[in-house]
Write a protein that holds these residues in place. Sequence first.
Motif, PDB file in Angstrom:
ATOM      1  N   LYS A   1       0.883  -1.169   0.000  1.00 56.83           N
ATOM      2  CA  LYS A   1       0.000   0.000   0.000  1.00 56.83           C
ATOM      3  C   LYS A   1       0.912   1.208   0.000  1.00 56.83           C
ATOM      4  N   ARG A   2       0.586   2.216  -0.783  1.00 57.42           N
ATOM      5  CA  ARG A   2       1.425   3.401  -0.913  1.00 57.42           C
ATOM      6  C   ARG A   2       0.621   4.645  -0.576  1.00 57.42           C
ATOM      7  N   PHE A   3       1.206   5.511   0.277  1.00 60.51           N
ATOM      8  CA  PHE A   3       0.545   6.741   0.688  1.00 60.51           C
ATOM      9  C   PHE A   3       1.530   7.890   0.591  1.00 60.51           C
ATOM     10  N   PRO A   4       1.176   8.974  -0.117  1.00 63.13           N
ATOM     11  CA  PRO A   4       2.066  10.142  -0.157  1.00 63.13           C
ATOM     12  C   PRO A   4       2.184  10.764   1.229  1.00 63.13           C
ATOM     13  N   GLN A   5       3.376  11.301   1.542  1.00 62.21           N
ATOM     14  CA  GLN A   5       3.641  11.769   2.894  1.00 62.21           C
ATOM     15  C   GLN A   5       3.683  13.284   3.066  1.00 62.21           C
ATOM     16  N   THR A   6       3.582  14.023   2.011  1.00 63.13           N
ATOM     17  CA  THR A   6       3.633  15.475   2.159  1.00 63.13           C
ATOM     18  C   THR A   6       2.233  16.042   2.058  1.00 63.13           C
ATOM     19  N   GLU A   7       2.068  17.253   2.562  1.00 60.82           N
ATOM     20  CA  GLU A   7       0.763  17.887   2.463  1.00 60.82           C
ATOM     21  C   GLU A   7       0.547  18.355   1.028  1.00 60.82           C
ATOM     22  N   ARG A   8      -0.688  18.634   0.717  1.00 60.30           N
ATOM     23  CA  ARG A   8      -1.017  19.056  -0.643  1.00 60.30           C
ATOM     24  C   ARG A   8      -0.300  20.353  -0.988  1.00 60.30           C
ATOM     25  N   ARG A   9       0.162  20.415  -2.235  1.00 61.37           N
ATOM     26  CA  ARG A   9       0.879  21.619  -2.656  1.00 61.37           C
ATOM     27  C   ARG A   9      -0.073  22.780  -2.878  1.00 61.37           C
ATOM     28  N   THR A  10      -1.283  22.491  -3.336  1.00 58.83           N
ATOM     29  CA  THR A  10      -2.255  23.562  -3.549  1.00 58.83           C
ATOM     30  C   THR A  10      -3.311  23.481  -2.449  1.00 58.83           C
ATOM     31  N   LYS A  11      -3.661  24.630  -1.918  1.00 56.47           N
ATOM     32  CA  LYS A  11      -4.676  24.679  -0.873  1.00 56.47           C
ATOM     33  C   LYS A  11      -6.038  24.890  -1.503  1.00 56.47           C
ATOM     34  N   LYS A  12      -7.053  24.593  -0.734  1.00 57.92           N
ATOM     35  CA  LYS A  12      -8.418  24.811  -1.206  1.00 57.92           C
ATOM     36  C   LYS A  12      -8.672  26.304  -1.350  1.00 57.92           C
ATOM     37  N   LEU A  13      -9.664  26.644  -2.151  1.00 49.58           N
ATOM     38  CA  LEU A  13      -9.978  28.035  -2.426  1.00 49.58           C
ATOM     39  C   LEU A  13     -10.314  28.797  -1.151  1.00 49.58           C
ATOM     40  N   SER A  14     -11.086  28.191  -0.279  1.00 49.65           N
ATOM     41  CA  SER A  14     -11.472  28.876   0.963  1.00 49.65           C
ATOM     42  C   SER A  14     -10.238  29.149   1.831  1.00 49.65           C
ATOM     43  N   GLU A  15      -9.295  28.205   1.867  1.00 54.57           N
ATOM     44  CA  GLU A  15      -8.070  28.414   2.647  1.00 54.57           C
ATOM     45  C   GLU A  15      -7.212  29.515   2.042  1.00 54.57           C
ATOM     46  N   ARG A  16      -7.164  29.584   0.705  1.00 53.98           N
ATOM     47  CA  ARG A  16      -6.376  30.635   0.049  1.00 53.98           C
ATOM     48  C   ARG A  16      -6.981  32.006   0.300  1.00 53.98           C
ATOM     49  N   ARG A  17      -8.314  32.091   0.320  1.00 56.65           N
ATOM     50  CA  ARG A  17      -8.976  33.372   0.589  1.00 56.65           C
ATOM     51  C   ARG A  17      -8.707  33.831   2.022  1.00 56.65           C
ATOM     52  N   LYS A  18      -8.790  32.912   2.974  1.00 55.90           N
ATOM     53  CA  LYS A  18      -8.513  33.252   4.366  1.00 55.90           C
ATOM     54  C   LYS A  18      -7.071  33.734   4.517  1.00 55.90           C
ATOM     55  N   GLN A  19      -6.166  33.052   3.855  1.00 55.74           N
ATOM     56  CA  GLN A  19      -4.761  33.434   3.943  1.00 55.74           C
ATOM     57  C   GLN A  19      -4.528  34.818   3.327  1.00 55.74           C
ATOM     58  N   SER A  20      -5.165  35.091   2.195  1.00 56.57           N
ATOM     59  CA  SER A  20      -4.984  36.405   1.563  1.00 56.57           C
ATOM     60  C   SER A  20      -5.595  37.515   2.426  1.00 56.57           C
ATOM     61  N   GLU A  21      -6.729  37.223   3.086  1.00 61.05           N
ATOM     62  CA  GLU A  21      -7.340  38.202   3.985  1.00 61.05           C
ATOM     63  C   GLU A  21      -6.436  38.486   5.184  1.00 61.05           C
ATOM     64  N   GLN A  22      -5.826  37.466   5.711  1.00 63.37           N
ATOM     65  CA  GLN A  22      -4.919  37.639   6.839  1.00 63.37           C
ATOM     66  C   GLN A  22      -3.691  38.448   6.437  1.00 63.37           C
ATOM     67  N   GLU A  23      -3.207  38.197   5.244  1.00 62.82           N
ATOM     68  CA  GLU A  23      -2.048  38.955   4.751  1.00 62.82           C
ATOM     69  C   GLU A  23      -2.383  40.429   4.562  1.00 62.82           C
ATOM     70  N   LYS A  24      -3.623  40.718   4.079  1.00 69.86           N
ATOM     71  CA  LYS A  24      -4.044  42.116   3.895  1.00 69.86           C
ATOM     72  C   LYS A  24      -4.152  42.820   5.245  1.00 69.86           C
ATOM     73  N   GLU A  25      -4.669  42.111   6.251  1.00 65.60           N
ATOM     74  CA  GLU A  25      -4.829  42.721   7.569  1.00 65.60           C
ATOM     75  C   GLU A  25      -3.479  42.993   8.225  1.00 65.60           C
TER      76      GLU A  25
END
Length: 194
Positions: free
Chosen positions: A165-189
């Motif tokens: 059985k094989r499982f990738p061990q790193t987190e996803r390289r691209t985040k979900k849209l909602s997570e990207r929006r939250k991150q951009s809002e935090q950066e603006k603040e």
Amino acid sequence: MAKAKGKKGSPGGAQSHIRARLDYLHNAAIYLQSTAVASRQSSSQLAQNTTSPDGEPVSASARIVPHFLSHDTTSGQKSTGTDSSANMDRLPHLSRVLISQMRGVSLKTQLRLPVETKRSYCKRCDTLLSPGVSCIQEIRNESRDRKKPWADVRVILCTTCETEKRFPQTERRTKKLSERRKQSEQEKEQAPAP
């Protein structure tokens, strides 16, 4: 009328009794396999620690006494000794039977198993995967000179049926849209106003 579906994540959903049954089967399989492993370890320690009356160690094969069926054991009376070891040999098989039943119940009721539960057994032979006991785990990176850290893959090899059985061990390289929006809002603040 159709049945009302339970909300996701609610503790008392419409099919909570089925989830309880799935959880019970999984926990019972874990218990049976751990009991079998513990009994094997204790019997191997006893075999190593046995000595003859002369004080010399006796091998395990020299201690084995043949067990013949007598009229008492065939008529239904319980015998001791080798029956308990035979029962301990059946525990991993019972564990696989319980995992098979758990999978059947989840398929029939169309309920998804949690990720941790799905990854805890072999899908080919229904063996519970315990590191060092019934499986071998390793991290592989097939990239050239292991330069790409996102190429790490955890490989679990079932020792019963040799399935990987094989499982990738790193987190996803691209985040979900909602997570990207939250991150951009935090950066603006956090950015200073000019």
